[in-house]
Motif scaffolding. Sequence first.
Motif, PDB file in Angstrom:
ATOM      1  N   ASP A 139       1.384   9.468  -6.169  1.00  0.00           N
ATOM      2  CA  ASP A 139       1.761  10.829  -5.901  1.00  0.00           C
ATOM      3  C   ASP A 139       2.718  11.377  -7.144  1.00  0.00           C
ATOM      4  O   ASP A 139       2.747  12.189  -7.951  1.00  0.00           O
ATOM      5  N   GLY A 189       0.805   3.925  -2.703  1.00  0.00           N
ATOM      6  CA  GLY A 189       0.481   5.591  -2.589  1.00  0.00           C
ATOM      7  C   GLY A 189       1.584   6.301  -2.885  1.00  0.00           C
ATOM      8  O   GLY A 189       1.409   7.440  -3.328  1.00  0.00           O
ATOM      9  N   ARG A 244       0.658  -1.161  -0.059  1.00  0.00           N
ATOM     10  CA  ARG A 244      -0.033  -0.067  -0.164  1.00  0.00           C
ATOM     11  C   ARG A 244       0.653   1.275   0.017  1.00  0.00           C
ATOM     12  O   ARG A 244       0.320   2.155  -0.521  1.00  0.00           O
TER      13      ARG A 244
END
Length: 114
Positions: free
Chosen positions: A114, A110, A106
Motif C-alpha cells: 500500500d 500487504g 501476509r
Amino acid sequence: MTEGDRFSIDDGIATLVNQLAGDAREVASAEIGLVKARVATSVTRFRDAAIMFGGALVFALAALIAILVGVILTLTPYTGPGIATLVVCGVTLLIAATLALIGRGRLKRGIRND
C-alpha cells in the motif's frame, strides 16, 4: 411597461428563486434520509451476518476441542494421560504459531504494497 409592472416581475423571479432554493433543500434532505436508510439496512445485515459467523466460530471451536480431547484419549493408553496431553497441546500450539507467523507475513506484505 410601467414601474409597477417591473417590481412584480422581479418579485416573481425572487419568489421562484426562493422556491427553487427551498425545493433544493427538500431534495437534499430527502437524499440524506435515503442514504441514512440504506446505511442502516446495510449495517443491520452486516450485524446479523457477524452474529451468525460468531455463532459458527463458537461451534467450530467446540468441535475442535472435542477432537483434541478425543486425540488425547486415544493416545492415553500408549503414552499416559500427561504425555498425551502435552503432545496434543504442543502440536496444537505449533500449528497456531505457524498460522500466526504466516498471517503476520501476509499482513506485512500487504502494508508494504500500500
